[in-house]
Design an enzyme around this catalytic site. Sequence first.
Site, PDB file in Angstrom:
ATOM      1  N   PRO A 121       0.845  -1.203   0.000  1.00 17.48           N
ATOM      2  CA  PRO A 121       0.000   0.000   0.000  1.00 17.48           C
ATOM      3  C   PRO A 121       0.882   1.256   0.000  1.00 17.48           C
ATOM      4  O   PRO A 121       1.918   1.281   0.681  1.00 17.48           O
ATOM      5  CB  PRO A 121      -0.780  -0.112   1.317  1.00 17.48           C
ATOM      6  CG  PRO A 121      -0.469  -1.444   1.896  1.00 17.48           C
ATOM      7  CD  PRO A 121       0.728  -1.988   1.222  1.00 17.48           C
ATOM      8  N   LEU A 122       0.475   2.241  -0.770  1.00 17.36           N
ATOM      9  CA  LEU A 122       1.298   3.455  -0.884  1.00 17.36           C
ATOM     10  C   LEU A 122       1.493   4.150   0.464  1.00 17.36           C
ATOM     11  O   LEU A 122       2.536   4.743   0.730  1.00 17.36           O
ATOM     12  CB  LEU A 122       0.677   4.429  -1.891  1.00 17.36           C
ATOM     13  CG  LEU A 122       0.933   4.075  -3.365  1.00 17.36           C
ATOM     14  CD1 LEU A 122       0.231   5.063  -4.279  1.00 17.36           C
ATOM     15  CD2 LEU A 122       2.426   4.037  -3.689  1.00 17.36           C
ATOM     16  N   CYS A 123       0.465   4.047   1.340  1.00 20.02           N
ATOM     17  CA  CYS A 123       0.610   4.728   2.630  1.00 20.02           C
ATOM     18  C   CYS A 123       1.700   4.080   3.483  1.00 20.02           C
ATOM     19  O   CYS A 123       2.399   4.751   4.230  1.00 20.02           O
ATOM     20  CB  CYS A 123      -0.713   4.786   3.379  1.00 20.02           C
ATOM     21  SG  CYS A 123      -1.402   3.176   3.747  1.00 20.02           S
ATOM     22  N   THR A 124       1.862   2.759   3.328  1.00 21.39           N
ATOM     23  CA  THR A 124       2.950   2.089   4.043  1.00 21.39           C
ATOM     24  C   THR A 124       4.290   2.633   3.546  1.00 21.39           C
ATOM     25  O   THR A 124       5.188   2.954   4.341  1.00 21.39           O
ATOM     26  CB  THR A 124       2.895   0.562   3.814  1.00 21.39           C
ATOM     27  OG1 THR A 124       1.703   0.056   4.394  1.00 21.39           O
ATOM     28  CG2 THR A 124       4.087  -0.140   4.436  1.00 21.39           C
ATOM     29  N   GLU A 137       4.481   6.419   4.724  1.00 19.43           N
ATOM     30  CA  GLU A 137       4.416   6.792   6.137  1.00 19.43           C
ATOM     31  C   GLU A 137       5.039   5.802   7.111  1.00 19.43           C
ATOM     32  O   GLU A 137       5.687   6.199   8.065  1.00 19.43           O
ATOM     33  CB  GLU A 137       2.947   7.034   6.542  1.00 19.43           C
ATOM     34  CG  GLU A 137       2.386   8.298   5.909  1.00 19.43           C
ATOM     35  CD  GLU A 137       0.873   8.247   5.806  1.00 19.43           C
ATOM     36  OE1 GLU A 137       0.252   7.526   6.609  1.00 19.43           O
ATOM     37  OE2 GLU A 137       0.326   8.911   4.899  1.00 19.43           O
TER      38      GLU A 137
END
Lengths: 523, 447
Positions: free
Chosen positions: B207-210, B213
Amino acid sequence: MAEPKTKYDRQLRIWGEQGQSALEKASVCLLNCGPTGSETLKNLVLGGIGSITVIDGSKVEVGDLGNNFMLDESCVGESKAKSVCAFLQELNDAVKAKFIEEYPEALIEMNPPFFSQFTLVVATQLGEEKMIKLDRICREANVMLIFARSYGLTGFVRISVKEHTVVESKPDHFLDDLRLNNPWPELRKFAETFDLNVPDPVAHKHTPYVVILIKMSEEWTNSHGGSLPSTREEKREFKELLKSKMVAIDEDNYKEAIEASFKVFAPPGISSDLQQIINDSSVELSSTSSDFWVMVAALKEFIATEGGGEAPLEGSIPDMTSSTERYVNLQKIYQAKAEADCLAIEQRVRNNLKKLGREPESISKATIKSFCRNARKLKVCRYRLLEDEFSNPSVPDIQKYLTDEDYSVAMGFYILLRAVDRFAANYNNYPGEFDGPMDEDISRLKTTAVSVLNDLGCNGSTLTEDLINEMCRFGAAELHAVAAFIGGVASQEVIKLITKQFVPMCGTFIFNGIDHKSQLLTL
Amino acid sequence: MADTAPSRSRDLDKLLLRAGNLVGPTFEPGTELRDDLQEYARILVVGAGGLGCELLKDLALSGFKNLEVIDMDRIEVSNLNRQFLFRMEDVGKPKAEVAAKRVMERVSGVNIVPHFCRIEDKDISFYNDFNIIVLGLDSIEARSYINAVACSFLEYETDDKPREETIKPMVDGGTEGFKGHARVIIPGVTPCFECTIWLFPPQVKFPLCTLAETPRTAAHCIEYAHLIKWDEVHSGKSFDPDDPEHMQWVYSEAVKRAELFGIPGVTYSLTQGVVKNIIPAIASTNAIISAACALETLKIASGCSKTLSNYLTYNGVAGLHIKVTEFVKDKDCLVCGPGVLIELDTSVTLEKFINLLEEHPKLQLAKASVTYRGKNLYMQAPPVLEEMTRSNLSLPLYDLMDKVAKDILHVTGVTGQSDKKTSCLRKLRVVFRGVDGVTDMDMAGGA
């Protein structure tokens, strides 16, 4: 970047620099360079094996061009060993390739010490009598041996090594070593710093599932008289309990916890496989004990003492939804425990070495570290002498294979592959080797197969007419595609033996080219 | 020649000239069979990589003399540990051409035609020229495409039985490290690639948020540098995985990020592996799987033994496990079934029809090119063909299909969501409303 590193990149990703260096140090001897032998070596030369010695006494015939890619028309009449060796050398100039124009049978009879110079011998297309002799020679000289044979649409591969021990078995799927239901003090303390009911949604969804499961299994055991969920119903309940702790549906950490909940249910202690290894008589050390067994002895002591029934902690954790900081901290706790366990084992190893009168530092720290990291995955493979397999067969196993639908064809081929050698010894040719009516050969092969069965103690068992007919039809043909398959399998086993990584096959592999229901027979 | 030919096939003759008990139903042993295999059997090998090199060798030594090979790639240094037909001095040359040349040099009498191009570059009719198509590929998309092409030739009788002469058998191999598979696909009889597409689960992406962030692993740091940081820094310039400078940049950015977060394990080798999604590959597994595929090809072509039914998996990680599984056909398969049925009015123009395909719930096929019985009705590319066929767009499809009441059409186009478009080929059964009755009446009137 250095060229060899790029050239071998795709395999270095599998067996690493260490595996590669083991291959580059190995010297392999090939007996008979028909297609089965040539294809075996082709795969090893490409991978950068140290050296090869090709042994074959025959001259190239036109018929050989139809099944062996390591020959061409210019080779007809030349030494087969020389021709094959030259084409193999073209594949990789880093490999030292040489040949000896000599019949392997003659070397086996006249010059047994010859074989002791090699790391491993690949013996292809040898008859039974010579296989038995070579087996004894290699066993005594402590040289690894692989037999490979292609015969029509069947064939076999059989390893013969006294003992092969593996630390880096690299299994595909293996339960993570997380100690969720039995955390050590530091891990428990770390888990205690978390509050699963934390009101901050960001903190809630970034609590690693390891922490969730540790806390929840503690909560469960506290309310269930100290026992973990064991029945199906309890396990379901436990998952429901986890679900009830979710505050939003997008909490991946809780989804992971539910999915990984089976890791909580795993019984503590070591596996039966490892139990068997630490109970092996080889842990009674002697001056000739290998480093592996010296370390296993230390492992056994560790499990009984500091380990509290567990092997040293592996020290790595899978990726899981978490904030970076929490994940890294968790990782450090696992690493620290693994290092402490390893240190304990190391001390025991050094003590054992001292007791044996050996240099205490003779096993490197790196070796011990790797041993500890893989302690739960150790493998020991032992192979009977061929002679022993033939003269002291396990009748119930053979009977079972003969009557099992999935195994009967493979077992039939096993019998027939032995029968054709006996046939050849009696009649100076293989059944169906020459053109013409085959009725006589078929009935002779049938009789021979029955005598093999009787010798194996399976009186009254028979093989199907179909299979005996097919075996005669094959007429000892070495088909390229079959040879490439058998050679492929043989070379893969060679790599596993030499790199001491992954687990080589145990038993006799019987190729079934009719419907591909090949089998590994443990005999 | 007459003298050497039989002895050259000394070993193979045992299988091809002798009657057997465990053989295929069509097996007719004899020299005629052997000679027919040499003379008439035409085999296409798709891919000239790890499997392709082995396949060409194995087939050339299994009685076949007419082989063709198609591959769009050029030889790289990292191929040399297994793609045994290539040498260091071949690096940069087209794989198909070098592979064909090497096998022909070694095995006399074999003819191999190389095609250095993408599989989509060939007309569908190119693939129809072969008796058997053997696949040595490493991508799901390419397998899917060839499968659709081979299945597109398949026609069914009215009783839903596949018509024998339209069946184009495929043999497919695949490997990864110590594991592999070999399968036989007889369209209409055994499951096609699409029937069992679930065997190849899509690759899981982070996931891009992983990445942005909460990175936790070395791979997260690498993918951050590759997918996020690159675009931030290099506005507009696209990342080229084959450019060592680009790779080096991603690597050093990943190292920086890993240091920032205290994450161990970023190496150049891992960076390449993650970014290029490198699948480890070794000679032995490729040899095993290709040999199984070549043997099956020989058996399909000659009937000299039973055939694999229908999916073999090989695993050499721990011991040696070979398993044969008999998968079953998906009756509703869009690809190997009789084709999606489309009912049209006779007035529908080709252009309208193409638009319909995009809206069709099962097809969702954009940018369609249409062929009818080998005739290009409309082609999106190349520009020359587009121009030549453009005038057909305004004509009724009924007229373009020679006013038949119903028939099969082939369309190629792109399908899938915006992030993952794949080219695909579909077979359609087009039926024109109201025409059947008219035909019947006409015939009655004529009689």
